[in-house]
Design a protein around this motif. Structure first.
Motif, short mmCIF file in Angstrom:
data_model
loop_
_atom_site.label_atom_id
_atom_site.label_comp_id
_atom_site.label_asym_id
_atom_site.label_seq_id
_atom_site.Cartn_x
_atom_site.Cartn_y
_atom_site.Cartn_z
N THR A 97 8.98 7.27 -11.43
CA THR A 97 10.08 8.25 -10.75
C THR A 97 9.90 7.80 -9.40
O THR A 97 8.81 8.04 -8.74
N ILE A 98 11.04 7.49 -8.69
CA ILE A 98 10.94 7.14 -7.24
C ILE A 98 12.06 7.88 -6.40
O ILE A 98 13.10 7.75 -6.82
N TYR A 99 11.80 8.70 -5.54
CA TYR A 99 12.84 9.34 -4.75
C TYR A 99 13.46 8.42 -3.78
O TYR A 99 12.79 7.27 -3.42
N GLN A 100 14.32 9.04 -2.99
CA GLN A 100 14.81 8.10 -1.85
C GLN A 100 13.83 7.63 -0.65
O GLN A 100 12.93 8.26 -0.40
N CYS A 101 14.38 6.47 -0.11
CA CYS A 101 13.89 5.94 1.08
C CYS A 101 12.19 5.50 0.83
O CYS A 101 11.45 5.63 1.69
N VAL A 102 11.90 4.97 -0.34
CA VAL A 102 10.59 4.70 -0.89
C VAL A 102 10.21 2.89 -0.53
O VAL A 102 11.42 2.42 -0.73
N VAL A 125 3.96 7.41 -12.85
CA VAL A 125 3.72 7.73 -11.48
C VAL A 125 5.12 8.48 -10.69
O VAL A 125 6.19 8.05 -11.23
N ILE A 126 4.62 9.11 -9.58
CA ILE A 126 5.95 9.80 -9.09
C ILE A 126 5.62 9.50 -7.59
O ILE A 126 4.72 9.75 -6.89
N LEU A 127 6.72 8.87 -6.93
CA LEU A 127 6.49 8.61 -5.34
C LEU A 127 7.64 9.49 -4.88
O LEU A 127 8.88 9.37 -5.07
N PRO A 182 8.53 17.89 -9.74
CA PRO A 182 9.58 17.32 -8.88
C PRO A 182 9.06 16.71 -7.42
O PRO A 182 8.16 17.41 -6.79
N TYR A 183 9.21 15.51 -6.88
CA TYR A 183 8.87 15.35 -5.76
C TYR A 183 7.27 14.47 -5.51
O TYR A 183 6.90 14.37 -4.32
N GLY A 184 6.68 14.82 -6.80
CA GLY A 184 5.26 14.25 -6.59
C GLY A 184 4.34 15.43 -6.14
O GLY A 184 3.21 14.90 -5.45
N THR A 185 4.78 16.54 -5.82
CA THR A 185 3.91 17.51 -4.97
C THR A 185 3.33 18.48 -5.98
O THR A 185 3.73 18.72 -6.89
#
Length: 232
Positions: A97-102, A125-127, A182-185
């Motif tokens: 999962t990749i969120y925005q602006c990565v 992996v989550i970015l 969510p969001y890798g946090t």
């Protein structure tokens, strides 16, 4: 083919509470970008570099997501929103999962040879949004990279990386065992990237409080043992 598409869309729905149906997910820019990349990568592997680049630039124009045709992508990649860049020698595993602006960025090879210069992301992996993962490094399975973190070294399996440069943070085992965060946090199930620093500080304080409580219990136990020995 249809079953594979349904499985892909369902995997996204499981990670994103916003869509009400598979049809809605089909409109996601990340889905279109990944689909067009499959075509571009096939052309790239066939040495049809101009056509591969044409598909790549068309996808970037339509989605604001730039995936080099040479990048290798596994199953069920979910790019949430746009403005993501994935370099030529990047390798992405399954269910990433990749969120925005990565950015999965490369390093400048000193010898001028275009070898492996972009990251490898293993399965799960989550970015987080704004994360920058740079160089021919490996991000281990189920690792999470927090928002705006800059990663330049290998990340162990299951680690949570935050900061600039990114460093691992302690995560309770119950958090590690969660299937998706969510969001890798690591701190809360509902996370707003705008409050990242506050959430991380809260997480660190909670960890310190638990450790202090454990040390106090150990101290009291040691004190009782000494008193018992003295009475004996």
């Amino acid at each position: 083919m249809l079953a594979t598409l349904k499985s892909y869309l369902d995997s996204i729905k499981a990670r994103d509470p916003a869509p009400r149906s598979r049809w809605e997910i089909l409109l996601y820019p990340g889905v279109l970008a990944v689909g067009m990349h499959r075509v571009a990568h096939w052309l790239f592997e066939a040495n049809l570099f101009f056509l591969a680049r044409f598909v790549n630039h068309t996808a970037r124009f339509l989605t604001a997501i730039d995936i080099h045709p040479g990048a290798k992508i596994g199953r069920n990649l979910f790019i949430d929103h746009g403005f993501t860049v994935i370099g030529e020698t990047a390798e992405i595993g399954d269910n990433v999962t990749i969120y925005q602006c990565v950015t999965l960025g490369g390093t400048n090879p000193a010898n001028g040879i275009a070898g492996k210069r972009h990251p490898t992301l293993e399965d799960g992996v989550i970015l987080g949004s704004g994360a920058q993962v740079l160089g021919p490094i490996t991000v281990g399975k189920r690792a999470r990279v927090g928002a705006n973190a800059v990663v330049t070294r290998d990340v162990p399996e299951g680690a949570v990386m935050v900061g600039i440069p990114a460093k691992p943070t302690l995560v309770d085992v119950t958090e590690y065992q969660k299937g998706f965060v969510p969001y890798g946090t690591p701190c809360s199930d509902v996370f707003d990237p705008a409050t990242q620093k506050l959430e991380l500080m809260k997480c660190e304080i909670e960890t310190m409080q638990k450790r202090i409580a454990e040390l106090m219990v150990e101290r009291d136990a040691a004190r009782e043992d000494r008193e018992q020995r003295d009475r004996a």
